[in-house]
Design a protein around this motif. Structure first.
Motif, PDB file in Angstrom:
ATOM      1  N   LEU A  40       0.828  -1.212   0.000  1.00 32.46           N
ATOM      2  CA  LEU A  40       0.000   0.000   0.000  1.00 32.46           C
ATOM      3  C   LEU A  40       0.862   1.262   0.000  1.00 32.46           C
ATOM      4  O   LEU A  40       0.520   2.260  -0.639  1.00 32.46           O
ATOM      5  CB  LEU A  40      -0.922   0.016   1.219  1.00 32.46           C
ATOM      6  N   SER A  41       1.972   1.213   0.735  1.00 33.10           N
ATOM      7  CA  SER A  41       2.834   2.396   0.830  1.00 33.10           C
ATOM      8  C   SER A  41       3.490   2.746  -0.504  1.00 33.10           C
ATOM      9  O   SER A  41       3.925   3.873  -0.719  1.00 33.10           O
ATOM     10  CB  SER A  41       3.912   2.181   1.902  1.00 33.10           C
ATOM     11  N   GLN A  42       3.563   1.749  -1.416  1.00 36.79           N
ATOM     12  CA  GLN A  42       4.167   1.974  -2.734  1.00 36.79           C
ATOM     13  C   GLN A  42       3.129   2.218  -3.829  1.00 36.79           C
ATOM     14  O   GLN A  42       3.463   2.697  -4.915  1.00 36.79           O
ATOM     15  CB  GLN A  42       5.032   0.760  -3.129  1.00 36.79           C
ATOM     16  N   GLU A  43       1.882   1.870  -3.542  1.00 44.03           N
ATOM     17  CA  GLU A  43       0.832   1.985  -4.562  1.00 44.03           C
ATOM     18  C   GLU A  43       0.524   3.447  -4.896  1.00 44.03           C
ATOM     19  O   GLU A  43       0.545   4.315  -4.030  1.00 44.03           O
ATOM     20  CB  GLU A  43      -0.450   1.298  -4.073  1.00 44.03           C
ATOM     21  N   LYS A  44       0.230   3.687  -6.157  1.00 44.06           N
ATOM     22  CA  LYS A  44      -0.112   5.041  -6.597  1.00 44.06           C
ATOM     23  C   LYS A  44      -1.502   5.058  -7.229  1.00 44.06           C
ATOM     24  O   LYS A  44      -1.881   4.132  -7.940  1.00 44.06           O
ATOM     25  CB  LYS A  44       0.913   5.558  -7.610  1.00 44.06           C
ATOM     26  N   THR A  45      -2.254   6.109  -6.937  1.00 47.36           N
ATOM     27  CA  THR A  45      -3.563   6.325  -7.543  1.00 47.36           C
ATOM     28  C   THR A  45      -3.552   7.702  -8.185  1.00 47.36           C
ATOM     29  O   THR A  45      -3.304   8.697  -7.504  1.00 47.36           O
ATOM     30  CB  THR A  45      -4.683   6.250  -6.485  1.00 47.36           C
ATOM     31  N   GLN A  46      -3.773   7.730  -9.492  1.00 49.83           N
ATOM     32  CA  GLN A  46      -3.722   8.984 -10.260  1.00 49.83           C
ATOM     33  C   GLN A  46      -2.403   9.711 -10.038  1.00 49.83           C
ATOM     34  O   GLN A  46      -2.341  10.927  -9.858  1.00 49.83           O
ATOM     35  CB  GLN A  46      -4.895   9.892  -9.882  1.00 49.83           C
ATOM     36  N   GLY A  47      -1.320   8.906 -10.028  1.00 52.31           N
ATOM     37  CA  GLY A  47       0.021   9.479  -9.919  1.00 52.31           C
ATOM     38  C   GLY A  47       0.465   9.835  -8.514  1.00 52.31           C
ATOM     39  O   GLY A  47       1.600  10.261  -8.298  1.00 52.31           O
ATOM     40  N   LYS A  48      -0.422   9.648  -7.516  1.00 51.27           N
ATOM     41  CA  LYS A  48      -0.081   9.986  -6.141  1.00 51.27           C
ATOM     42  C   LYS A  48      -0.084   8.744  -5.259  1.00 51.27           C
ATOM     43  O   LYS A  48      -0.922   7.852  -5.432  1.00 51.27           O
ATOM     44  CB  LYS A  48      -1.081  10.997  -5.571  1.00 51.27           C
ATOM     45  N   LYS A  49       0.855   8.689  -4.325  1.00 42.62           N
ATOM     46  CA  LYS A  49       0.880   7.587  -3.372  1.00 42.62           C
ATOM     47  C   LYS A  49      -0.278   7.713  -2.391  1.00 42.62           C
ATOM     48  O   LYS A  49      -0.763   8.813  -2.128  1.00 42.62           O
ATOM     49  CB  LYS A  49       2.205   7.588  -2.601  1.00 42.62           C
TER      50      LYS A  49
END
Length: 307
Positions: A40-49
């Motif tokens: 989760l700490s590495q995942e990005k949504t719409q370019g943001k972590k």
């Protein structure tokens, strides 16, 4: 749970299911959950972590689910209880000082009566945005100068705009309002009655038959108003008068901060805000309580000196 909470939990559970769904419950171990948190700490949504707060919410839901599994004896132990809870970053709290608040009230006096009533109500009661838009005229006692807060307006994809017959804090509460807010609300009700009669004559009124059942801050045709309209209008108002951008929740923080700084006890402030208990109030405003605690030594010293 409210429909909003259910929808948000479903949103969180999608990630939990995607990463951990292949494990049988009894084979799930703490290191699997640690790996999930790291993912989760590495995942990005719409370019943001993902924010630390969002990550903690995923953990909280997973912990609750596994705790229930242990209670029902699907597993012997909750593996999520054996890892460190992800840290949550406390957001900076925007507090208006008295000079800023007075300037806003001065500028507000030139606005229409509806928005004068709306902002003053937020400033003097600390009500949540949804609670204000869930308010009906029958909840206001002009004689006793009180408001009963017992429901709130919510919007979600599944249902749309609707009323939840309880507040976020869970129970109804009664709030006293000062004379100036009472007068504003009374004047605003007179304006509403005029508009209501005109629309009813043209069969365009979509509110209640009895004005007491109408929502105080309803749409122009009498329907339930959208709480998001508060943000939209407030942004426009603040920009128009050159004030810094704030949200409706800023007024709520302001109420709590002013009262605590004035020495009002924690239980009373928690009750006014509609917190389920003082623990919530204490957690949010701990910095103010600490500041007040520092004053106690001087207060005791002065008292004993005088004695």
């Amino acid at each position: 749970l409210t429909e909003n909470t259910i929808q948000y939990d479903k949103y969180l559970f999608k990630r939990i299911d995607k990463h951990l769904g292949q494990y049988a419950l009894e084979r799930l171990r703490p290191f699997n959950i640690m790996d999930f948190i790291e993912h989760l700490s590495q995942e990005k949504t719409q370019g943001k972590k993902l924010s630390p707060n969002t990550i903690q919410k995923h953990y909280a839901l997973l912990h609750a689910v596994l705790e229930k599994a242990a209670q029902w004896q699907f597993i012997k132990d909750n593996p999520a209880a054996h890892i460190d809870k992800p840290k949550r970053i406390k957001p900076d709290m925007e507090i208006l000082d008295t000079a800023e608040c007075k300037a806003i009230l001065e500028a507000l006096s030139k606005e229409d009566i509806k928005h004068q009533a709306l902002i003053n109500l937020a400033i003097y009661t600390g009500m949540r945005r949804g609670e204000i838009f869930g308010l009906q005229w029958k909840h206001i006692d002009f004689t006793e100068k009180t408001i009963t807060v017992k429901q709130e307006c919510q919007w979600n994809t599944g249902i749309g705009n609707h009323i939840v017959e309880r507040t976020k804090g869970g129970s109804a509460r009664k709030i006293t309002i000062p004379d100036n807010v009472c007068t504003l609300l009374f004047s605003y009700q007179k304006e509403i009655k005029k508009a209501r009669n005109i629309l009813r004559a043209h069969k365009e009124w979509k509110g209640a038959d009895d004005i007491q059942d109408d929502f105080v801050f309803c749409a122009t045709d009498g329907k339930l108003g959208h709480a998001s309209q508060f943000n939209t209008w407030l942004n426009r108002f603040m920009k128009k008068h050159g004030f810094k951008r704030i949200t409706p929740h800023t007024f709520r923080h302001m109420v709590a901060s002013y009262l605590l700084a004035a020495g009002v006890d924690l239980q009373t402030v928690a009750g006014k805000l509609g917190h389920a208990n003082t623990i919530t109030t204490q957690a949010i405003y701990s910095h103010l309580l600490q500041s007040n605690e520092h004053k106690t030594a001087d207060i005791l010293q002065d008292m004993l000196k005088n004695e």
